[in-house]
Design a protein around this motif. Structure first.
Motif, PDB file in Angstrom:
ATOM      1  N   LEU A  55      52.024  23.740  29.590  1.00 27.82           N
ATOM      2  CA  LEU A  55      51.275  24.020  30.635  1.00 27.82           C
ATOM      3  C   LEU A  55      52.032  23.218  31.801  1.00 27.82           C
ATOM      4  CD1 LEU A  55      48.792  25.253  32.074  1.00 27.82           C
ATOM      5  CD2 LEU A  55      47.599  23.060  31.674  1.00 27.82           C
ATOM      6  N   ARG A  56      52.580  22.214  31.826  1.00 29.16           N
ATOM      7  CA  ARG A  56      53.337  21.532  32.879  1.00 29.16           C
ATOM      8  C   ARG A  56      54.506  22.517  33.218  1.00 29.16           C
ATOM      9  NH1 ARG A  56      51.514  16.963  30.429  1.00 29.16           N
ATOM     10  NH2 ARG A  56      52.956  16.777  28.948  1.00 29.16           N
ATOM     11  N   LYS A  57      55.178  23.184  32.358  1.00 28.69           N
ATOM     12  CA  LYS A  57      56.209  23.900  32.663  1.00 28.69           C
ATOM     13  C   LYS A  57      55.644  25.202  33.532  1.00 28.69           C
ATOM     14  CE  LYS A  57      60.156  26.210  30.145  1.00 28.69           C
ATOM     15  NZ  LYS A  57      60.660  26.553  28.943  1.00 28.69           N
ATOM     16  N   LEU A  58      54.448  25.557  32.786  1.00 29.02           N
ATOM     17  CA  LEU A  58      53.906  26.978  33.226  1.00 29.02           C
ATOM     18  C   LEU A  58      53.380  27.081  34.708  1.00 29.02           C
ATOM     19  CD1 LEU A  58      53.318  29.995  32.657  1.00 29.02           C
ATOM     20  CD2 LEU A  58      51.282  29.145  31.544  1.00 29.02           C
ATOM     21  N   THR A  59      52.738  25.642  34.979  1.00 29.13           N
ATOM     22  CA  THR A  59      51.968  25.667  36.307  1.00 29.13           C
ATOM     23  C   THR A  59      52.611  26.251  37.557  1.00 29.13           C
ATOM     24  OG1 THR A  59      50.571  23.974  35.344  1.00 29.13           O
ATOM     25  CG2 THR A  59      50.766  23.972  37.844  1.00 29.13           C
ATOM     26  N   PRO A  60      53.849  25.785  37.892  1.00 24.69           N
ATOM     27  CA  PRO A  60      54.453  26.146  39.172  1.00 24.69           C
ATOM     28  C   PRO A  60      54.461  27.743  39.100  1.00 24.69           C
ATOM     29  CG  PRO A  60      55.912  25.074  37.899  1.00 24.69           C
ATOM     30  CD  PRO A  60      54.781  24.921  37.293  1.00 24.69           C
ATOM     31  N   TYR A  61      54.893  28.163  38.117  1.00 25.09           N
ATOM     32  CA  TYR A  61      54.983  29.885  38.017  1.00 25.09           C
ATOM     33  C   TYR A  61      53.609  30.513  38.307  1.00 25.09           C
ATOM     34  CZ  TYR A  61      59.600  28.618  36.438  1.00 25.09           C
ATOM     35  OH  TYR A  61      60.923  28.225  36.214  1.00 25.09           O
ATOM     36  N   VAL A  62      52.699  29.829  37.416  1.00 23.75           N
ATOM     37  CA  VAL A  62      51.312  30.852  37.762  1.00 23.75           C
ATOM     38  C   VAL A  62      50.858  30.529  38.851  1.00 23.75           C
ATOM     39  CG1 VAL A  62      48.939  30.664  36.874  1.00 23.75           C
ATOM     40  CG2 VAL A  62      50.890  30.532  35.178  1.00 23.75           C
ATOM     41  N   ALA A  63      50.875  29.311  39.888  1.00 27.30           N
ATOM     42  CA  ALA A  63      50.454  28.949  40.765  1.00 27.30           C
ATOM     43  C   ALA A  63      51.094  29.850  41.845  1.00 27.30           C
ATOM     44  CB  ALA A  63      50.336  27.402  41.053  1.00 27.30           C
ATOM     45  N   THR A  64      52.380  30.008  41.932  1.00 29.93           N
ATOM     46  CA  THR A  64      52.932  30.855  42.729  1.00 29.93           C
ATOM     47  C   THR A  64      52.654  32.202  42.662  1.00 29.93           C
ATOM     48  OG1 THR A  64      54.821  29.312  42.793  1.00 29.93           O
ATOM     49  CG2 THR A  64      55.457  31.393  43.590  1.00 29.93           C
ATOM     50  N   ALA A  65      52.370  32.713  41.529  1.00 33.57           N
ATOM     51  CA  ALA A  65      52.014  34.323  41.309  1.00 33.57           C
ATOM     52  C   ALA A  65      50.761  34.150  41.870  1.00 33.57           C
ATOM     53  CB  ALA A  65      52.119  34.384  39.806  1.00 33.57           C
ATOM     54  N   SER A  71      46.462  33.053  48.937  1.00 35.19           N
ATOM     55  CA  SER A  71      46.665  32.261  50.022  1.00 35.19           C
ATOM     56  C   SER A  71      47.408  30.891  49.700  1.00 35.19           C
ATOM     57  CB  SER A  71      45.491  31.742  50.707  1.00 35.19           C
ATOM     58  OG  SER A  71      44.736  30.970  50.191  1.00 35.19           O
ATOM     59  N   PRO A  72      47.909  30.337  50.510  1.00 36.10           N
ATOM     60  CA  PRO A  72      48.631  29.008  50.142  1.00 36.10           C
ATOM     61  C   PRO A  72      47.386  28.012  49.742  1.00 36.10           C
ATOM     62  CG  PRO A  72      49.573  29.638  52.092  1.00 36.10           C
ATOM     63  CD  PRO A  72      48.429  30.560  51.806  1.00 36.10           C
ATOM     64  N   GLN A  73      46.439  28.009  50.262  1.00 39.07           N
ATOM     65  CA  GLN A  73      45.292  27.184  49.644  1.00 39.07           C
ATOM     66  C   GLN A  73      44.774  27.633  48.188  1.00 39.07           C
ATOM     67  OE1 GLN A  73      45.036  29.010  52.716  1.00 39.07           O
ATOM     68  NE2 GLN A  73      45.616  27.748  54.182  1.00 39.07           N
ATOM     69  N   LYS A  77      45.003  24.846  45.067  1.00 40.06           N
ATOM     70  CA  LYS A  77      43.981  24.744  44.158  1.00 40.06           C
ATOM     71  C   LYS A  77      44.293  25.101  42.738  1.00 40.06           C
ATOM     72  CE  LYS A  77      40.653  27.791  43.527  1.00 40.06           C
ATOM     73  NZ  LYS A  77      39.551  28.649  43.535  1.00 40.06           N
ATOM     74  N   VAL A  78      44.838  26.075  42.565  1.00 37.47           N
ATOM     75  CA  VAL A  78      45.306  26.277  41.167  1.00 37.47           C
ATOM     76  C   VAL A  78      46.253  25.281  40.549  1.00 37.47           C
ATOM     77  CG1 VAL A  78      46.655  28.250  39.667  1.00 37.47           C
ATOM     78  CG2 VAL A  78      44.761  28.780  41.269  1.00 37.47           C
ATOM     79  N   THR A  79      47.221  24.651  41.675  1.00 36.06           N
ATOM     80  CA  THR A  79      48.193  23.872  41.156  1.00 36.06           C
ATOM     81  C   THR A  79      47.577  22.663  40.709  1.00 36.06           C
ATOM     82  OG1 THR A  79      49.864  24.768  42.399  1.00 36.06           O
ATOM     83  CG2 THR A  79      50.122  22.561  41.823  1.00 36.06           C
ATOM     84  N   SER A  80      46.409  22.335  41.687  1.00 40.81           N
ATOM     85  CA  SER A  80      45.789  20.989  41.311  1.00 40.81           C
ATOM     86  C   SER A  80      45.141  20.979  39.872  1.00 40.81           C
ATOM     87  CB  SER A  80      45.147  20.837  42.489  1.00 40.81           C
ATOM     88  OG  SER A  80      44.454  19.562  42.091  1.00 40.81           O
TER      89      SER A  80
END
Length: 89
Positions: A55-65, A71-73, A77-80
């Protein structure tokens, strides 16, 4: 708010962490499973059987998608939320 689209296919069983990730994404995108699946496949992890490390590896990819279509907000929120899940994993 939870969107009604993007349900998990009937032949897929999510472990508890994957289910929690799906639930987070369901509040931010109409297609939570499609986002999880595409980004997990991109980095070679099983979206149905996430663990804290994957999940730590996946988080930036999912949040960016998600952020790309919202929106950036929402991305923040998803990243957090996903970082919190990975830590409590």
């Amino acid at each position: 708010m939870t969107f009604g689209f993007g349900n998990i296919p009937s032949d897929v069983t999510l472990n508890p962490l994957s289910r929690a990730v799906f639930d987070v994404l369901a509040t931010s995108t109409s297609f939570p499973w499609a986002v999880m699946l595409a980004q997990a496949n991109r980095i070679g992890v099983d979206p149905a059987n996430l663990n804290p490390e994957s999940l730590r590896k996946l988080t930036p990819y999912v949040a960016t998608a998600v952020g790309r279509f919202t929106s950036p907000q929402t991305e923040a929120k998803v990243t957090s939320a996903l970082r919190g899940l990975a830590e409590s994993g």
